[in-house]
Design a protein around this motif. Structure first.
Motif, PDB file in Angstrom:
ATOM      1  N   ARG A   1       0.838  -1.208   0.000  1.00  0.00           N
ATOM      2  CA  ARG A   1       0.000   0.000   0.000  1.00  0.00           C
ATOM      3  C   ARG A   1       0.868   1.251   0.000  1.00  0.00           C
ATOM      4  O   ARG A   1       0.584   2.220  -0.721  1.00  0.00           O
ATOM      5  CB  ARG A   1      -0.928  -0.009   1.212  1.00  0.00           C
ATOM      6  CG  ARG A   1      -1.933   1.130   1.235  1.00  0.00           C
ATOM      7  CD  ARG A   1      -2.811   1.042   2.482  1.00  0.00           C
ATOM      8  NE  ARG A   1      -3.869   2.054   2.458  1.00  0.00           N
ATOM      9  CZ  ARG A   1      -3.694   3.313   2.810  1.00  0.00           C
ATOM     10  NH1 ARG A   1      -2.505   3.737   3.211  1.00  0.00           N
ATOM     11  NH2 ARG A   1      -4.696   4.172   2.758  1.00  0.00           N
TER      12      ARG A   1
ATOM     13  N   LEU B   1      -9.502  -3.935   3.078  1.00  0.00           N
ATOM     14  CA  LEU B   1     -10.179  -2.641   3.142  1.00  0.00           C
ATOM     15  C   LEU B   1      -9.247  -1.465   2.890  1.00  0.00           C
ATOM     16  O   LEU B   1      -9.646  -0.462   2.308  1.00  0.00           O
ATOM     17  CB  LEU B   1     -10.858  -2.487   4.505  1.00  0.00           C
ATOM     18  CG  LEU B   1     -12.020  -3.438   4.792  1.00  0.00           C
ATOM     19  CD1 LEU B   1     -12.574  -3.202   6.185  1.00  0.00           C
ATOM     20  CD2 LEU B   1     -13.126  -3.263   3.749  1.00  0.00           C
ATOM     21  N   ASN B   2      -8.001  -1.562   3.317  1.00  0.00           N
ATOM     22  CA  ASN B   2      -7.071  -0.450   3.139  1.00  0.00           C
ATOM     23  C   ASN B   2      -6.717  -0.211   1.681  1.00  0.00           C
ATOM     24  O   ASN B   2      -6.162   0.832   1.342  1.00  0.00           O
ATOM     25  CB  ASN B   2      -5.793  -0.692   3.943  1.00  0.00           C
ATOM     26  CG  ASN B   2      -6.019  -0.485   5.433  1.00  0.00           C
ATOM     27  OD1 ASN B   2      -6.977   0.163   5.840  1.00  0.00           O
ATOM     28  ND2 ASN B   2      -5.142  -1.035   6.253  1.00  0.00           N
ATOM     29  N   TYR B   3      -7.003  -1.180   0.807  1.00  0.00           N
ATOM     30  CA  TYR B   3      -6.808  -0.965  -0.619  1.00  0.00           C
ATOM     31  C   TYR B   3      -8.019  -0.250  -1.229  1.00  0.00           C
ATOM     32  O   TYR B   3      -7.865   0.619  -2.082  1.00  0.00           O
ATOM     33  CB  TYR B   3      -6.602  -2.301  -1.346  1.00  0.00           C
ATOM     34  CG  TYR B   3      -5.254  -2.946  -1.126  1.00  0.00           C
ATOM     35  CD1 TYR B   3      -4.100  -2.194  -0.986  1.00  0.00           C
ATOM     36  CD2 TYR B   3      -5.135  -4.336  -1.083  1.00  0.00           C
ATOM     37  CE1 TYR B   3      -2.872  -2.796  -0.797  1.00  0.00           C
ATOM     38  CE2 TYR B   3      -3.906  -4.943  -0.893  1.00  0.00           C
ATOM     39  CZ  TYR B   3      -2.775  -4.169  -0.745  1.00  0.00           C
ATOM     40  OH  TYR B   3      -1.557  -4.764  -0.564  1.00  0.00           O
ATOM     41  N   ARG B   4      -9.192  -0.612  -0.791  1.00  0.00           N
ATOM     42  CA  ARG B   4     -10.411  -0.071  -1.389  1.00  0.00           C
ATOM     43  C   ARG B   4     -10.443   1.454  -1.291  1.00  0.00           C
ATOM     44  O   ARG B   4     -10.915   2.144  -2.198  1.00  0.00           O
ATOM     45  CB  ARG B   4     -11.632  -0.695  -0.713  1.00  0.00           C
ATOM     46  CG  ARG B   4     -12.968  -0.167  -1.224  1.00  0.00           C
ATOM     47  CD  ARG B   4     -13.174  -0.503  -2.687  1.00  0.00           C
ATOM     48  NE  ARG B   4     -14.268   0.272  -3.260  1.00  0.00           N
ATOM     49  CZ  ARG B   4     -15.548  -0.095  -3.231  1.00  0.00           C
ATOM     50  NH1 ARG B   4     -15.897  -1.225  -2.635  1.00  0.00           N
ATOM     51  NH2 ARG B   4     -16.460   0.652  -3.786  1.00  0.00           N
ATOM     52  N   GLU B   5      -9.923   1.991  -0.196  1.00  0.00           N
ATOM     53  CA  GLU B   5      -9.974   3.444  -0.013  1.00  0.00           C
ATOM     54  C   GLU B   5      -9.008   4.191  -0.938  1.00  0.00           C
ATOM     55  O   GLU B   5      -9.067   5.423  -1.019  1.00  0.00           O
ATOM     56  CB  GLU B   5      -9.664   3.803   1.443  1.00  0.00           C
ATOM     57  CG  GLU B   5      -8.242   3.483   1.872  1.00  0.00           C
ATOM     58  CD  GLU B   5      -7.998   3.710   3.351  1.00  0.00           C
ATOM     59  OE1 GLU B   5      -6.833   3.862   3.727  1.00  0.00           O
ATOM     60  OE2 GLU B   5      -8.972   3.729   4.125  1.00  0.00           O
ATOM     61  N   LEU B   6      -8.163   3.459  -1.669  1.00  0.00           N
ATOM     62  CA  LEU B   6      -7.217   4.095  -2.584  1.00  0.00           C
ATOM     63  C   LEU B   6      -7.856   4.453  -3.921  1.00  0.00           C
ATOM     64  O   LEU B   6      -7.271   5.209  -4.696  1.00  0.00           O
ATOM     65  CB  LEU B   6      -6.015   3.168  -2.846  1.00  0.00           C
ATOM     66  CG  LEU B   6      -5.145   2.801  -1.650  1.00  0.00           C
ATOM     67  CD1 LEU B   6      -4.034   1.848  -2.091  1.00  0.00           C
ATOM     68  CD2 LEU B   6      -4.559   4.041  -1.008  1.00  0.00           C
TER      69      LEU B   6
ATOM     70  N   GLN C   1     -11.391   5.332  -6.566  1.00  0.00           N
ATOM     71  CA  GLN C   1     -12.689   6.002  -6.628  1.00  0.00           C
ATOM     72  C   GLN C   1     -13.710   5.224  -7.463  1.00  0.00           C
ATOM     73  O   GLN C   1     -14.900   5.540  -7.453  1.00  0.00           O
ATOM     74  CB  GLN C   1     -12.492   7.401  -7.214  1.00  0.00           C
ATOM     75  CG  GLN C   1     -11.680   8.312  -6.302  1.00  0.00           C
ATOM     76  CD  GLN C   1     -10.894   9.346  -7.068  1.00  0.00           C
ATOM     77  OE1 GLN C   1      -9.952   9.042  -7.776  1.00  0.00           O
ATOM     78  NE2 GLN C   1     -11.311  10.593  -6.934  1.00  0.00           N
TER      79      GLN C   1
ATOM     80  N   THR D   1     -14.402   0.988  -9.140  1.00  0.00           N
ATOM     81  CA  THR D   1     -13.936  -0.395  -9.161  1.00  0.00           C
ATOM     82  C   THR D   1     -14.372  -1.096 -10.440  1.00  0.00           C
ATOM     83  O   THR D   1     -15.532  -1.017 -10.844  1.00  0.00           O
ATOM     84  CB  THR D   1     -14.466  -1.179  -7.945  1.00  0.00           C
ATOM     85  OG1 THR D   1     -15.896  -1.158  -7.937  1.00  0.00           O
ATOM     86  CG2 THR D   1     -13.949  -0.572  -6.644  1.00  0.00           C
TER      87      THR D   1
END
Length: 208
Positions: A93, A125-130, A132, A134
């Motif tokens: 990340r 989850l910490n990837y999803r917030e990167l 805007q 999918t």
């Protein structure tokens, strides 16, 4: 801040092929698998922590991660899998963010948006917030198995074990903003990507 689309899909779905076609459209691609290999090769920033957590047996003679042994371990021991992920995911990340920052500062390709290839986008989850948006690459599960066996030399049981460790196909499709069907016809795949590229151009420019 440059617009970011997250590309994901199950093993053998064709993420690399899709990413390469987006590159042909002039899109800058950041691939978490490439980063993972970089940080686990000889001299990689993850090696010391892996050696400490798992022992010398999981580092090969060149000083890189012993991928064969580690694969055998993490698909038979869930705690070991979580331990490895706790080492790798924060480092991956961080490297993604470095590359995103570089794209914002020095976007030499003038890429209109970024494509972040993250196989475990929905699982972590910490990837999803990167991202805007999918985008999921989808194909029949039998196609996934056949492609992965042909590409990697793994047997069917091992491939299905890997698939079982990821979220289900149905859940992945439910979470997707857009879906690409990739059952083997390159012309149809290219048509889908051309349309999606225009869609992302509109969204990233504020028109869509």
């Amino acid at each position: 801040m440059i617009y970011r689309v997250g590309l994901t899909g199950g093993i053998g779905s064709g993420k690399s092929t899709v990413a390469s076609l987006f590159k042909e459209c002039g899109v800058l691609v950041i691939d978490s698998d490439v980063i993972s290999h970089q940080i686990t090769q000889s001299g990689g920033i993850a090696i010391a922590a892996i050696r400490t957590a798992f022992g010398d047996d999981y580092i090969d003679t060149s000083g890189a991660l012993n991928r064969v042994l580690m694969r055998q371990l993490i698909f038979s021991d869930h705690a070991a899998k979580l331990k490895l992920e706790a080492i790798l995911h924060p480092l991956i990340r961080a490297q993604i963010l470095v590359q995103v920052d570089d794209a914002n500062i020095n976007n030499t390709l003038a890429s209109p948006y970024l494509l972040l290839v993250i196989p475990l986008l929905f699982e972590t989850l910490n990837y999803r917030e990167l991202v805007q948006r999918t985008l999921v690459v989808d194909c029949a599960e039998t196609t996934q198995v056949a492609r992965t066996m042909q590409r990697s030399g793994l047997d069917e049981q091992t491939v299905r074990t890997i698939m079982a460790s990821q979220i289900t196909r149905a859940e992945r499709l439910r979470l997707a903003d857009e879906i690409i069907q990739n059952d083997g016809n390159l012309d149809i795949l290219r048509e889908q990507i051309t349309k999606l590229h225009q869609h992302y151009l509109a969204i990233s420019s504020g028109i869509g």
